[in-house]
Design a protein around this motif. Structure first.
Motif: not given
Length: 329
Positions: A211-223, A258-262, A281-283
């Motif tokens: 886990v981690c914390v992204v300040p001022d951001d409540n989105r879960l985005l996974l690269n 890496g992958f060029a696109t999702v 998919k949006t995550l």
């Protein structure tokens, strides 16, 4: 004559006592002076180590800006991802590691979101993924995983209402022996996890790996391009039908750049027969905008640790969102 000799002896004793007192005072003053000089010397060394750390931060900002300029993806083959780099400087060293904050689980994504139609709080895709992560990682918590998820959601939301069984709100924290209030806002640092009701040091250390914390951001985005063998479990947690082994295989077979696109990720053999929900998919992404630098510097006998949270904006400018001084929070 005897009286004179007696007076002379008394005077001599008085002089010797005065000399002894002066010597004691001089020794005491000398000791204090040496202590002050040593303290000032240590302070100067600490300040220099601090400025070295700020120099590492500035270097990281330039590195990220130049490395990611014009890039469509962010991946581990780029210069910023080099780990364990150490640079010699005058009378010291500078070392630093950069991690992508989109390759870990953002705890702020567990914030409760009330449905527009009203009614009880429904679990989001991020909250479901968090519970699955705890299940897959087999972390032995001091409480049920559902309780931890509920307490995190209540810590992050803006109200003081209990969301479900096992959750905790202001009244629960205020009734503790050493009372305090719940956050009722997004976390600024992962160290806030220690304030959650009944979290133990062992729980905290076990969760830090994922886990981690992204300040001022409540989105879960996974690269998916910055996940490694240890964090592949996050992909399995996000896609329920994907096993942990299959997720590890996807990361192992990932192209070097890496992958060029999702969509290229979903073309992987392990995912071709899995129907991934649109909300999941949006995550997933192949880019990142949030990074964390941990700079460790040494100057002579002093050391310093700086942890900086960095954000890349649309103009490819890197700004500092937060700094933490010292070791692990």
């Amino acid at each position: 004559m005897r009286a004179l000799q007696r007076q002379t002896g008394v005077a001599l004793v008085a002089v010797l006592m005065i000399i002894a007192i002066v010597v004691v005072i001089a020794v005491n003053m000398t000791g204090r002076l040496q202590l002050q000089l040593q303290r000032q010397h240590n302070l100067q060394q600490q300040h220099q180590a601090y400025w070295y750390a700020l120099g590492a931060e500035q270097f990281t900002r330039v590195l990220l800006s130049r490395t990611l300029a014009g890039q469509e993806t962010v991946h581990l083959g780029q210069d910023w991802a080099l780990q364990g780099a150490t640079f010699p400087v005058d009378n010291g060293t500078i070392a630093g590691d950069i991690i992508d904050l989109r390759s870990c689980f953002n705890l702020n994504a567990l914030q409760n979101v009330l449905p527009q139609s009203g009614g009880p709080v429904e679990q989001t895709a991020a909250q479901k993924a968090f519970l699955r992560l705890l299940e897959l990682s087999a972390i032995e918590l001091s409480m049920p995983a559902e309780y931890l998820g509920a307490r995190l959601g209540d810590w992050l939301d803006e109200d003081s209402l209990l969301s479900s069984a096992g959750s905790a709100e202001e009244d629960d924290y205020a009734s503790l022996r050493f009372a305090y209030y719940s956050g009722n806002t997004l976390m600024a640092s992962v160290s806030e996890l220690r304030a959650i009701l009944d979290i133990t040091p062992a729980d905290y250390q076990a969760l830090l790996s994922y886990v981690c914390v992204v300040p001022d951001d409540n989105r879960l985005l996974l690269n998916v391009n910055t996940l490694d063998a240890d964090s592949a479990i996050l992909l399995a947690a996000l896609i329920p039908e994907l096993t942990e082994q299959a997720a590890a295989e996807i990361i192992a077979d990932r192209p070097e750049q890496g992958f060029a696109t999702v969509d290229e990720l979903f073309a992987s053999p392990q995912l071709t027969e899995i129907a991934v929900a649109d909300e999941v998919k949006t995550l997933l992404t192949v880019k990142s905008d949030m990074f964390q630098l941990t700079a460790t510097t040494a100057y002579m006998e002093s050391g310093f640790v700086l942890t900086s949270t960095l954000k890349i904006n649309e103009n490819n400018q890197v700004r500092v969102l937060a700094r933490r001084f010292g070791g692990q929070g």
